[in-house]
Motif scaffolding. Structure first.
Motif, mmCIF file in Angstrom:
data_model
loop_
_atom_site.group_PDB
_atom_site.id
_atom_site.type_symbol
_atom_site.label_atom_id
_atom_site.label_comp_id
_atom_site.label_asym_id
_atom_site.label_seq_id
_atom_site.Cartn_x
_atom_site.Cartn_y
_atom_site.Cartn_z
ATOM 1 N N ARG B 205 0.838 -1.202 0.000
ATOM 2 C CA ARG B 205 0.000 0.000 0.000
ATOM 3 C C ARG B 205 0.873 1.252 0.000
ATOM 4 O O ARG B 205 0.994 1.946 1.008
ATOM 5 N N PRO B 206 1.493 1.563 -1.159
ATOM 6 C CA PRO B 206 2.327 2.769 -1.225
ATOM 7 C C PRO B 206 1.477 4.037 -1.084
ATOM 8 O O PRO B 206 0.274 4.031 -1.377
ATOM 9 N N ASP B 207 2.105 5.110 -0.611
ATOM 10 C CA ASP B 207 1.407 6.392 -0.469
ATOM 11 C C ASP B 207 1.311 7.142 -1.794
ATOM 12 O O ASP B 207 0.433 7.978 -1.978
ATOM 13 N N TYR B 208 2.235 6.862 -2.687
ATOM 14 C CA TYR B 208 2.222 7.433 -4.041
ATOM 15 C C TYR B 208 2.656 6.309 -4.990
ATOM 16 O O TYR B 208 3.262 5.329 -4.567
ATOM 17 N N GLY B 209 2.400 6.477 -6.284
ATOM 18 C CA GLY B 209 2.826 5.467 -7.248
ATOM 19 C C GLY B 209 1.997 4.204 -7.141
ATOM 20 O O GLY B 209 0.883 4.220 -6.588
ATOM 21 N N SER B 210 2.546 3.101 -7.622
ATOM 22 C CA SER B 210 1.801 1.843 -7.729
ATOM 23 C C SER B 210 2.472 0.760 -6.901
ATOM 24 O O SER B 210 3.688 0.742 -6.771
ATOM 25 N N PRO B 211 1.671 -0.173 -6.349
ATOM 26 C CA PRO B 211 2.305 -1.301 -5.650
ATOM 27 C C PRO B 211 3.046 -2.190 -6.646
ATOM 28 O O PRO B 211 2.562 -2.417 -7.754
ATOM 29 N N VAL B 212 4.212 -2.661 -6.257
ATOM 30 C CA VAL B 212 5.006 -3.596 -7.070
ATOM 31 C C VAL B 212 5.467 -4.707 -6.132
ATOM 32 O O VAL B 212 6.212 -4.442 -5.187
ATOM 33 N N PRO B 213 5.002 -5.953 -6.339
ATOM 34 C CA PRO B 213 5.366 -7.028 -5.409
ATOM 35 C C PRO B 213 6.875 -7.259 -5.349
ATOM 36 O O PRO B 213 7.577 -7.093 -6.347
ATOM 37 N N VAL B 214 7.350 -7.636 -4.156
ATOM 38 C CA VAL B 214 8.754 -8.012 -3.956
ATOM 39 C C VAL B 214 8.841 -9.531 -4.066
ATOM 40 O O VAL B 214 8.307 -10.243 -3.215
ATOM 41 N N PRO B 215 9.486 -10.062 -5.120
ATOM 42 C CA PRO B 215 9.565 -11.523 -5.271
ATOM 43 C C PRO B 215 10.354 -12.164 -4.125
ATOM 44 O O PRO B 215 11.220 -11.525 -3.521
ATOM 45 N N ALA B 216 10.056 -13.428 -3.835
ATOM 46 C CA ALA B 216 10.837 -14.188 -2.847
ATOM 47 C C ALA B 216 12.303 -14.165 -3.262
ATOM 48 O O ALA B 216 12.633 -14.234 -4.444
ATOM 49 N N GLY B 217 13.186 -14.028 -2.283
ATOM 50 C CA GLY B 217 14.615 -13.999 -2.576
ATOM 51 C C GLY B 217 15.135 -12.625 -2.937
ATOM 52 O O GLY B 217 16.304 -12.478 -3.287
ATOM 53 N N GLU B 218 14.272 -11.603 -2.875
ATOM 54 C CA GLU B 218 14.721 -10.238 -3.141
ATOM 55 C C GLU B 218 14.550 -9.382 -1.887
ATOM 56 O O GLU B 218 13.784 -9.715 -0.986
ATOM 57 N N LEU B 219 15.286 -8.281 -1.853
ATOM 58 C CA LEU B 219 15.210 -7.325 -0.752
ATOM 59 C C LEU B 219 14.676 -6.000 -1.283
ATOM 60 O O LEU B 219 15.122 -5.531 -2.341
ATOM 61 N N PRO B 220 13.762 -5.347 -0.535
ATOM 62 C CA PRO B 220 13.348 -4.006 -0.937
ATOM 63 C C PRO B 220 14.453 -2.999 -0.599
ATOM 64 O O PRO B 220 15.023 -3.044 0.487
ATOM 65 N N VAL B 221 14.762 -2.134 -1.548
ATOM 66 C CA VAL B 221 15.799 -1.112 -1.379
ATOM 67 C C VAL B 221 15.120 0.247 -1.553
ATOM 68 O O VAL B 221 14.327 0.439 -2.483
ATOM 69 N N PHE B 222 15.420 1.181 -0.654
ATOM 70 C CA PHE B 222 14.684 2.444 -0.581
ATOM 71 C C PHE B 222 15.621 3.625 -0.811
ATOM 72 O O PHE B 222 16.647 3.753 -0.134
ATOM 73 N N TRP B 223 15.235 4.474 -1.756
ATOM 74 C CA TRP B 223 15.976 5.708 -2.014
ATOM 75 C C TRP B 223 15.146 6.929 -1.593
ATOM 76 O O TRP B 223 13.914 6.940 -1.777
ATOM 77 N N ALA B 224 15.797 7.955 -1.060
ATOM 78 C CA ALA B 224 15.125 9.224 -0.807
ATOM 79 C C ALA B 224 14.511 9.706 -2.112
ATOM 80 O O ALA B 224 15.088 9.533 -3.188
ATOM 81 N N CYS B 225 13.336 10.318 -2.025
ATOM 82 C CA CYS B 225 12.526 10.603 -3.218
ATOM 83 C C CYS B 225 12.221 12.086 -3.305
ATOM 84 O O CYS B 225 11.971 12.757 -2.298
ATOM 85 N N GLY B 226 12.206 12.576 -4.536
ATOM 86 C CA GLY B 226 11.916 13.992 -4.804
ATOM 87 C C GLY B 226 10.469 14.370 -4.587
ATOM 88 O O GLY B 226 10.105 15.539 -4.782
ATOM 89 N N ILE B 227 9.645 13.416 -4.162
ATOM 90 C CA ILE B 227 8.271 13.773 -3.762
ATOM 91 C C ILE B 227 8.275 14.316 -2.331
ATOM 92 O O ILE B 227 7.303 14.922 -1.887
ATOM 93 N N THR B 228 9.386 14.142 -1.625
ATOM 94 C CA THR B 228 9.487 14.670 -0.260
ATOM 95 C C THR B 228 9.013 16.123 -0.154
ATOM 96 O O THR B 228 8.242 16.456 0.765
ATOM 97 N N PRO B 229 9.425 17.028 -1.062
ATOM 98 C CA PRO B 229 8.950 18.411 -0.941
ATOM 99 C C PRO B 229 7.422 18.525 -0.959
ATOM 100 O O PRO B 229 6.858 19.423 -0.328
#
Lengths: 262, 262
Positions: B205-229
């Motif tokens: 349930r993302p706050d912006y954009g679209s949900p994208v499933p994380v496949p088994a065996g993968e890690l979610p990686v998070f970058w600071a986003c320009g929507i912050t402003p």
């Protein structure tokens, strides 16, 4: 650090004189420590190829001429037969004995290979403010055989061996950045976060070293380890060779900065 | 890529003429795209300080003189009032309208701030052979508000917003290395692996954009986003300002390599 200001040469002199007999972790801060594999000339070219094919577990930082126990490129007056605190003598792929002096085992056809060691990247991690739990606990780093295969060269083949340190996620990212600058001492991690996907079933049961719990909110991060050649020597069933005993390294005169990029 | 060879200037001309009206992802490959925040002069100094204090979510790549709609340092003949495909006009911290032309809203006291965008680091990730699942699915990247606070400057404060891409662990390590070279477009990730520890309860349930499933065996990686402003403008309840609509960016004449280090 009690050894602040100690040079690589001074550390070796203590070891050679039998006045330092334990692990080399913390000796000669700022100087590169190295894993050792001494291979008969008949297999030495294959072992050299193995290192070149597998630079992350086996970052080659120097090797000797056959029969020569000196390594002038790595340090003043090195005698590879006496300057490590503990050696393993292997026969038919099994540890035959551990000793602090291999002079009586030396032969004219032996080639010494020195490989970068993760001790060298722990100092920059600590300088960056990261915490190393095995230091806090006063134990060895935990080390595991993985399901990641090495690239074979002649008789040399087997699983990649990795060391594990855990960090909070933001610190894990810093650790990737810092160790990426140091390809000569294993470089960036090979894995993060999902140990079962590299064949590690139980973090609490390392194959070498000591178990170190991963606190909640931290991720285990895995670096290729210089113990890999020992797993490979075992798998190859090599008739004769000599390695260091884990954590008992050659302390060189190279500065850690000499093996860093960027 | 169908837009291969398209320049930033050509992309802007299509958008200005109303011949491209959707997202800018994939336009003018190799050219930097930028997030937009247009702030009245009365709050502009505080917003500038906010960007300087929070360089990971708000990497400032250019700003205009008050009242000037041109940005010559970022591209030939830019008119910031017409050259993005979609804008959001904010009143009292709420979106009042979305439009493709803000000429009628322009004032002599407005300052345009342009901030680096993660679209710029996706190209090098793809070139490195990494897979971006939201590209495969043809959707937006999922974006989340976190519990990581930004550093406050005047009225500007609020949570850091992050985008998420998942990778196999070894590829996640590559992604850290590649994006570390690009501090001008958010740089290295701010988090990896444990979303709950940065206040993300449900990746689906993302706050912006679209949900994208994380496949088994993968890690979610998070970058600071320009929507912050945009989250910050909302938290500040700013009387008036204008931003881009997420994923509808300014395409500049800067090369991605211009914002890379190492």
């Amino acid at each position: 650090m009690t050894n602040a200001g100690q040079s690589g040469y001074e550390a070796r002199q203590l070891i050679r004189a039998g006045r330092h007999t334990g692990q080399t972790s913390g000796m000669a801060p700022g100087f590169v420590q190295a894993n050792l594999a001494i291979i008969p000339a008949a297999q030495a070219n294959d072992f050299l190829r193995f290192c070149v094919l597998n630079p992350k577990p086996c970052p080659l930082i120097g090797h000797s001429e056959p029969g020569d126990w000196r390594l002038p490129a790595l340090g003043r007056d090195i005698d590879i037969r006496t300057d490590l605190p503990s050696y393993r003598v292997w026969r038919d792929g099994k540890i035959a004995t551990e000793t602090d002096d291999i002079t009586s085992y030396w032969r004219d056809d032996l080639v010494a290979f020195l490989l970068g060691c993760s001790f060298s990247f722990e100092a920059p991690l600590l300088e960056a403010g990261l915490t190393l739990h095995h230091h806090e606990l006063g134990t060895d780093v935990p080390v595991y055989r993985t399901s990641i295969p090495t690239a074979q060269a002649g008789p040399f083949h087997g699983p990649m061996v990795v060391s594990m340190r855990s960090f909070k996620p933001a610190d894990a990212i810093r650790a990737v950045q810092i160790t990426s600058r140091m390809p000569g001492v294993h470089g960036a991690p090979v894995h993060i976060g999902l140990p079962e996907s590299i064949g590690i079933q139980d973090l609490d049961r390392p194959d070498y070293g000591s178990p170190v719990p991963v606190p909640a909110g931290e991720l285990p991060v895995f670096w290729a380890c210089g113990i890999t050649p020992q797993a490979v020597v075992e798998a190859a069933g090599l008739e004769f060779c000599i390695t260091h005993t884990p954590a008992h390294m050659l302390v060189t005169d190279l500065r850690i900065a000499d093996l860093s990029v960027l």
